[in-house]
Write a protein that holds these residues in place. Structure first.
Motif, PDB file in Angstrom:
ATOM      1  N   ALA A   1       5.872  -2.886 -10.302  1.00 23.85           N
ATOM      2  CA  ALA A   1       5.721  -2.435  -8.913  1.00 23.85           C
ATOM      3  C   ALA A   1       4.565  -3.168  -8.225  1.00 23.85           C
ATOM      4  N   ASP A   2       4.751  -3.434  -6.936  1.00 27.01           N
ATOM      5  CA  ASP A   2       3.694  -4.044  -6.151  1.00 27.01           C
ATOM      6  C   ASP A   2       3.592  -3.330  -4.805  1.00 27.01           C
ATOM      7  N   GLU A   3       2.827  -3.895  -3.876  1.00 29.59           N
ATOM      8  CA  GLU A   3       2.593  -3.221  -2.602  1.00 29.59           C
ATOM      9  C   GLU A   3       3.812  -3.215  -1.686  1.00 29.59           C
ATOM     10  N   PHE A   4       4.872  -3.929  -2.068  1.00 32.72           N
ATOM     11  CA  PHE A   4       6.069  -3.973  -1.229  1.00 32.72           C
ATOM     12  C   PHE A   4       7.273  -3.292  -1.869  1.00 32.72           C
TER      13      PHE A   4
ATOM     14  N   ILE B   1      -1.656   1.915  -9.567  1.00 34.51           N
ATOM     15  CA  ILE B   1      -1.656   2.568  -8.261  1.00 34.51           C
ATOM     16  C   ILE B   1      -0.413   2.185  -7.475  1.00 34.51           C
ATOM     17  N   HIS B   2       0.128   0.978  -7.742  1.00 36.17           N
ATOM     18  CA  HIS B   2       1.330   0.546  -7.025  1.00 36.17           C
ATOM     19  C   HIS B   2       2.532   1.441  -7.340  1.00 36.17           C
ATOM     20  N   CYS B   3       2.558   2.022  -8.529  1.00 36.95           N
ATOM     21  CA  CYS B   3       3.661   2.919  -8.885  1.00 36.95           C
ATOM     22  C   CYS B   3       3.671   4.143  -7.982  1.00 36.95           C
ATOM     23  N   PHE B   4       2.497   4.725  -7.744  1.00 37.08           N
ATOM     24  CA  PHE B   4       2.418   5.908  -6.894  1.00 37.08           C
ATOM     25  C   PHE B   4       2.670   5.555  -5.428  1.00 37.08           C
ATOM     26  N   GLU B   5       2.187   4.408  -5.015  1.00 35.67           N
ATOM     27  CA  GLU B   5       2.442   3.980  -3.632  1.00 35.67           C
ATOM     28  C   GLU B   5       3.931   3.711  -3.413  1.00 35.67           C
ATOM     29  N   THR B   6       4.595   3.161  -4.427  1.00 41.65           N
ATOM     30  CA  THR B   6       6.040   2.920  -4.341  1.00 41.65           C
ATOM     31  C   THR B   6       6.791   4.230  -4.185  1.00 41.65           C
TER      32      THR B   6
END
Length: 754
Positions: free
Chosen positions: A438-441, A473-478
């Motif tokens: 996962a990333d920021e997009f 953190i990208h996992c939760f943002e996703t």
């Protein structure tokens, strides 16, 4: 760099394109199209274009234009392009020999070109990819090209087609995992079939057009031999009931190990259905009951179907595999129905039992979260506590309270081994479709609005994610982005206004073992007892484990432990995955290295005791979580591809995805709380938080034994720790979710806070 402007209505050829030369437009076909990313230019769409003369040129679409153009371009399309940029093609690796390349910008005009007399149905159903070049704009390639493989495709040189020389490549076929299904089999065929001009040519073998790429691969003899899996099912059926053989067959389907599953089914259905009639006679109390072969097969297929559904799979994936009679008749949401299958009365009794044992501190946490759920006020909570503070107890109390009201709770964890400790637990990646990288997009897979998974998320009242600090953190943002998109609300609340509880732990104390002559032997006796070699205690390995920082020490300890037990099985393994040589004996503890069957608790990190070694399967008994003894679990060899390798090619091997587990790395122990732990440190830990994780596996000081040795093997009383100051607990909480609408902190007298 120059801009090509439309001053005259003239069609230019690709060979005529030059910087600072004004031309009108070009008519080309897209022969290659792919996405690319680099730090300098970000996300781009790259293409190889060819005109009527067969001259090729590279074209790029910048990140700012992707949304505008992405849905309009496909491989095989013939397009007319106006107002573009021409600039030098620089760089070591080039996709065409053309000295220049094309760039699209905001005012670039393009349209897809079709023949005037082409039927509208043909245009609407236009295929992509490997199209014949004799249609649309009249693109023709010499007949010589039809004798080449995909990888041998000629290149244009001085306007004549010649076979390309080795050492120059216009591109390569992207690697596709076997899980890519249709694309994977298409890729295999593209390296085998000469000169195809259509998809039908690719699927044609000896004049026979096969309906799928998989069938064509099978007809060419390119599929893996499934005889081993057939024998594995027979072994399992001979040594246990057919019920476990059916689970084994479903496990093979889940792991995508079978090439043509229907062939394996036809070869083993008698073994897979051996106990059906007996079970039905017992269930109905009718010893004279008889069933037809088709009825028996239907019952077995129904069990296999249900086991696949519990693992997020479906028989629809295999069109040739026979289906049970009621297949496809269900129109509801199975994900929601599975979460509502709990008996309300049983959940109410469980909640009453747990509330009788709850402490005042746990009650405070319980009431705050439950109040947020029942009032639909939403909120993000972080539940902190070191090992032994009974965070899982709080999750169970909350789950039973909410389920006793007929509501849905989704218990998840960052790893499969941690998810086993939660009722109905699944990994967060599996439950929500969070990408591994996962990333920021990124967004969650298969959670489009209106899908079953999206409807489940809309219906849920509480989401629990244990061992949250292990995830990016990208996992939760996703997950947050996806849930906000699904649960559209006038209020901008995190996670769409749902109540989400993250859990983790942060503290523990040391205890050191006095030295011994043989460090590994000393540690083994401290943890497993002085007579572990002859012990008959079936739960000896359930509550004990030795932890050490690296795999080198893990291998040394496992080798020593195995040498103390009486036969072994050698099996060749893939380099970079399980060890090349796997030595096993009956009664040896092993650990799963992949999520094999979540419904049967076979997750990455699940520990088992080997109970039987057969030629094609390993029989074991799970000792992780609540499944202690009883039903056997069968593990076949499975296909595995190393995720990363230093070689320029991919390796795929068939092997048992297990390893010895008398000792394990510290990272693998995350989420487990054994009764006794030995920490062997022949060298200091090498990453932030690693020492903490090892020390927090037990509930009290007396249950932890530590042996620290130097380079010469002499015992020591201290070791170095690795701490990044910027990764303090407060900042870590902020990074877990920087936009949380609520962050509550209460006193933590007993080591737990929310």
């Amino acid at each position: 760099m120059a801009m090509v402007r439309a001053f005259k209505n003239i069609v230019s050829y690709v060979r005529e394109l030059k910087p600072r030369k004004d031309t009108s437009r070009i008519e080309v076909r897209i022969v290659r199209l792919w996405r690319n990313y680099n730090k300098e230019s970000g996300n781009t769409i790259e293409m190889v274009l060819v005109d009527k003369e067969g001259t090729r040129i590279h074209a790029s679409v910048g990140e700012q234009l992707i949304k505008k153009i992405d849905d309009k371009l496909r491989e095989g399309d013939a397009i007319v392009v106006q107002l573009f940029k021409v600039y030098d093609a620089i760089g070591e690796y080039r996709t065409t020999p053309h000295p220049y390349k094309i760039g699209f910008f905001q005012t670039t005009s393009l349209r897809v070109f079709f023949d005037e007399d082409e039927p509208i149905e043909s245009i609407l159903n236009k295929k992509t990819g490997y199209l014949s070049f004799s249609t649309n704009l009249g693109f023709h390639l010499p007949d010589q090209e039809l004798v080449f493989f995909y990888e041998d495709e000629p290149i244009e040189s001085t306007r004549e087609w010649v076979p390309r020389k080795r050492g120059f490549a216009i591109g390569r076929i992207a690697h596709i995992q076997p899980s890519g299904d249709k694309l994977y089999f298409l890729r295999v065929l593209l390296n085998w079939v000469r000169g195809p001009t259509s998809y039908e040519d690719i699927r044609t073998v000896d004049g026979v057009l096969y309906p799928t790429y998989e069938d064509a691969c099978y007809a060419l003899g390119l599929m893996d031999d499934d005889k081993e899996f057939i024998e594995a099912i027979k072994d399992a059926s001979d040594c246990s009931s057919a019920t476990y053989a059916r689970k084994l067959f479903a496990r093979m389907l889940v792991s995508k190990s079978l090439s043509p599953p229907h062939v394996v089914w036809e070869a083993t259905w008698e073994y897979l259905t051996d106990d059906i009639l007996y079970k039905k006679r017992r269930e109905t109390g009718r010893p004279d009951m008889n069933l037809t072969i088709e009825q028996i097969k239907n019952i077995a297929l129904t069990e296999i179907k249900n086991h696949l559904l519990s693992n997020g799979r479906s028989l629809k994936k295999w069109p040739h595999m026979p289906k049970p009679e009621d297949f496809g008749s269900y129109n509801g949401n199975r994900l929601i129905d599975d979460e509502l299958k709990y008996v309300v009365e049983d959940q109410l009794k469980e909640n009453e039992r747990l509330m009788a044992m709850i402490t005042d501190e746990q009650r405070g946490v319980y009431e705050q979260i439950l109040d947020a759920v029942l009032t639909d006020s939403g909120g993000v909570f972080f539940l902190y506590g070191y090992g032994g503070t009974r965070k899982t107890f709080v999750y169970r109390a909350l789950s039973s309270a909410i389920r006793s009201r007929g509501m849905i709770v989704l218990n998840t964890a960052s790893s499969g081994i941690a998810a086993l400790l939660l009722e109905g637990g699944r990994t967060a990646h599996s439950r929500f479709g969070i990408p591994i990288d996962a990333d920021e997009f990124s967004t969650c897979k298969k959670m489009e609005p209106g899908s079953d998974r999206a409807e489940l998320v809309k219906a849920v009242k509480l989401i629990v994610c244990d061992e949250a600090p292990m995830m990016s953190i990208h996992c939760f943002e996703t997950l947050d982005r996806t849930m906000r998109d699904i649960i559209r609300s006038s209020e901008e609340k995190p996670f769409g206004g749902k109540v989400v509880v993250f859990g983790g732990d942060f503290r523990q104390i040391l205890s050191v073992i006095p030295g011994g002559e043989d460090p590994i032997e000393t540690m083994a006796k401290e943890v497993y007892g002085k007579a572990f070699q002859t012990s008959t205690d079936k739960d000896l390995y359930r509550h004990r484990a030795i932890l050490t920082p690296t795999n080198d020490e893990v291998d040394k300890i496992n080798d020593y432990m195995l040498s103390q037990l009486p036969e072994f099985l050698n099996s060749v393994k893939v380099a970079g995955m399980p060890r090349h040589c796997l030595k096993l004996k009956v009664c040896a503890p092993i650990m799963c290295l992949r999520n094999m069957d979540v419904a049967d608790d076979l997750c990455n990190g699940t520990r088992l005791i080997v109970t039987q070694l057969l030629p094609h399967v390993i029989e074991g008994r799970i000792i992780t979580g609540n499944k202690i003894a009883g039903h056997p679990v069968w593990i076949p060899r499975m296909f595995v591809t190393p995720p990363d390798t230093k070689f320029p090619f991919r390796i795929r091997r068939r092997q048992f995805l297990v390893t010895l587990a008398s000792a394990m790395t510290i990272n693998k122990s995350q989420g487990q709380t054994p009764e006794s732990v030995g920490l062997f440190l022949p060298r200091p830990v090498f990453s932030h938080g690693q020492l903490y994780v090892a020390l927090s596996r037990v509930k009290s000081r007396s249950e932890l034994k530590i042996l620290i040795t130097g380079k010469e093997g002499k015992t020591q009383t201290k070791t170095l720790n690795v701490i990044f100051k910027q990764m303090g607990s407060d900042e870590l909480g902020d990074r877990l979710y920087s936009g949380a609408s609520r962050f509550l902190t209460t006193s933590c007298h007993g080591g737990m806070s929310i």
